[in-house]
Scaffold this motif. Structure first.
Motif: not given
Length: 548
Positions: A278-292
């Motif tokens: 039940e994660v509410t937030a995620f921060t990563g490098v843009p590569t990770m965001v796009l892969e997610l």
């Protein structure tokens, strides 16, 4: 806010809030049985984490650690990582997070540079350090390993409890906002990493910046910032970077939130964890965001608890915010900063980000930015130049590098090395890079470091390294190598050679071999831009690279 003299620089500072990191640690006990850290099926509560930190802090003092001593941390994002970090800074030691991806040679350099009294390391890092050869070195404390280090962390924690260290409180150590707290190593243009020395105030300035951004976004949504729920953060970036340590671990700990750590990045596993924990937030490098985003769409898994996705550590394509908003219907954020600015220097989210998706936002109230020309003169609104940053977040300098400090910081202004434009509303856009650095998936690779490694091969006559665009990673590393006559040097040999000397992410992914000399101007200066343009033109037209 108020204005005061900090380390000889007059800056604005926050009046309220913690003065040292110790106050965050003390607050942890009040969160009791709430989950603090989740890691691959393991769960550590705030009460358990606080008890371990207290025990370790007392042991560090008994072991002779004094304020200002360095304590190294070299491991994955295990639950022990924050325990060691918080214990070290609580007794006045300087925590030195070491890049867990470094080779033994790179780890050895940093240890020789900052001379820690002890290093807490997992089995992989201890093995790499052993590979550098025998030597006295600092005391090694094994984490999740038995008999590899001089001591074992679990034995220390158990012996501390059994041996009478049962105090529920941290030891009393005289600390202030300007006490040194951290050394984070950042690659240098000389080819050797430099240790950026951060104070308690530096790190806490990032805590305030994160809180300010969250509060501003809530107000723009018509919500009361005081009613914001506690976050459960997916921790997929390394804690040995300021993004992970300063921008994720610190504010989540201070707010009593949950950190859900991954063993290694895997986008489908990330989707699974977000749903399950039940994660509410995620921060990563843009590569990770796009892969997610790709993985979520591919798997078709709903993520109803996820309310925010942030990016940092590398340039974010404008398409990212549009995809987050349209695909998940949640808020997106972006930030800009560097190790020397204690992570966030500029940030944006919500409506402001959607309105200007090519920007990195505005600075928080205590941080100033300006754009200057080559002579250090401030340019006009909308004109490009180097971005300079000033505020309580700017580190005091580099460890034992007074000349490098003087080059990087002028009268309190940190030179970013990036070309930017600031509009009339104070919104910052990064448009180019001055430093000879490649940012591959959020990891900084200084070209001279790679070139130096290449020149150690007897078959390399000339070498040049540079970045080329990559849709996902932002940049990827390319090298052009002129081989020495008589050597039959291939791509695999180059990869192996660099891989033996530098971390894996610094191994070039595009290698071009040639026998003709590299182009130079009349004074003999290498024309790197010309070589790079040849590569890009050849790949665009389907031709061959230089000398191929």
């Amino acid at each position: 806010m108020t204005e005061q003299l900090v380390l000889g620089r007059r800056v604005r500072t926050y009046v309220r809030g913690p003065r040292t990191l110790v106050e965050i640690v003390r607050s942890m006990a009040g969160h009791g049985d709430r989950i603090y850290y989740a890691y691959e099926g393991e769960y550590l509560t705030y009460a358990e984490a606080h008890a371990r930190i207290v025990r370790l802090a007392h042991w560090l003092l008994e072991a002779g650690v004094e304020p200002g001593d360095r304590v190294g941390v070299a491991m994955r994002n295990y639950p022990e990582w924050p325990v060691v970090f918080w214990a070290a800074v609580s007794v006045g030691a300087i925590a030195v997070p070491l890049n867990a991806w470094w080779t033994g040679r790179e780890l050895a350099f940093a240890i020789e540079d900052c001379e820690p009294v002890m290093v807490f390391a997992d089995a992989d890092r201890l093995e790499r350090l052993k590979s550098t050869g025998p030597g006295s070195g600092p005391m090694s404390i094994g984490v999740r390993t038995r008999g590899v280090g001089d001591l074992d962390l679990e034995d220390i924690l158990h012996s501390s409890a059994d041996g009478g260290i049962v105090s529920p409180d941290l030891p009393e150590v005289a600390l202030g906002p300007e006490s040194d707290a951290t050394i984070f190593y950042t690659s240098g243009t000389t080819g050797f990493p430099k240790g950026a020395v951060g104070t308690h105030r530096n790190m806490l300035s990032n805590l305030h910046a994160v809180r300010f951004r969250s509060a501003a976004a809530a107000l723009m949504r018509g919500e009361d910032p005081a009613d914001l729920p506690r976050r459960s953060m997916l921790l997929a970036v390394p804690l040995f970077h300021v993004t992970g340590c300063h921008s994720i671990m610190q504010p989540t700990t201070a707010a009593g939130g949950r950190l859900v750590a991954m063993h290694r990045w895997d986008p489908e596993r990330a989707v699974e964890l977000i749903a399950r924990e039940e994660v509410t937030a995620f921060t990563g490098v843009p590569t990770m965001v796009l892969e997610l985003l790709d993985a979520q769409r591919r798997l078709g898994v709903e993520l109803p608890t996820l309310k925010y996705i942030g990016a940092g550590g590398a340039p974010a394509p404008p398409e990212m915010v549009r995809r987050v908003t349209s695909q998940l219907g949640i808020e997106a954020g972006n930030g800009y900063g560097m190790t020397e600015s204690s992570a966030l220097a500029v940030a944006t989210s919500g409506p402001l980000y959607r309105a200007a998706p090519d920007s990195v936002g505005r600075p928080p109230p205590v941080t100033d930015v300006k754009v200057v020309d080559e002579a250090g003169r401030t340019v006009g609104v909308g004109e490009s130049g180097e971005l300079w940053i000033r505020g309580p977040n700017v580190v005091r300098g580099y460890w034992n590098r007074p000349e490098a400090t003087a080059e990087a910081i002028t009268d309190g202004w940190l030179h970013s090395g990036d070309v930017a434009v600031v509009d009339s509303e104070g919104t910052v856009r990064i448009v180019d890079r001055i430093k000879d650095v490649v940012i591959r998936g959020g990891e900084n690779i200084y070209c001279v470091e790679v070139e130096d490694a290449l020149y150690e091969h007897p078959g390399v006559l000339e070498a040049v390294a540079f970045g080329v665009p990559h849709e996902r990673l932002g940049d990827e590393l390319a090298v052009v190598v002129v081989t020495r006559p008589g050597f039959d040097l291939g791509v695999e040999a180059i990869e192996a050679h660099v891989g033996e000397r530098l971390a894996r992410f610094k191994v070039p992914t595009r290698i071009y071999l040639r026998t003709d000399p590299l182009p130079r101007n009349a004074s003999g200066k290498l024309l790197k831009r010309s070589v790079r343009e040849q590569i890009l033109v050849a790949e665009t037209t389907g031709g061959e690279g230089p000398g191929a």
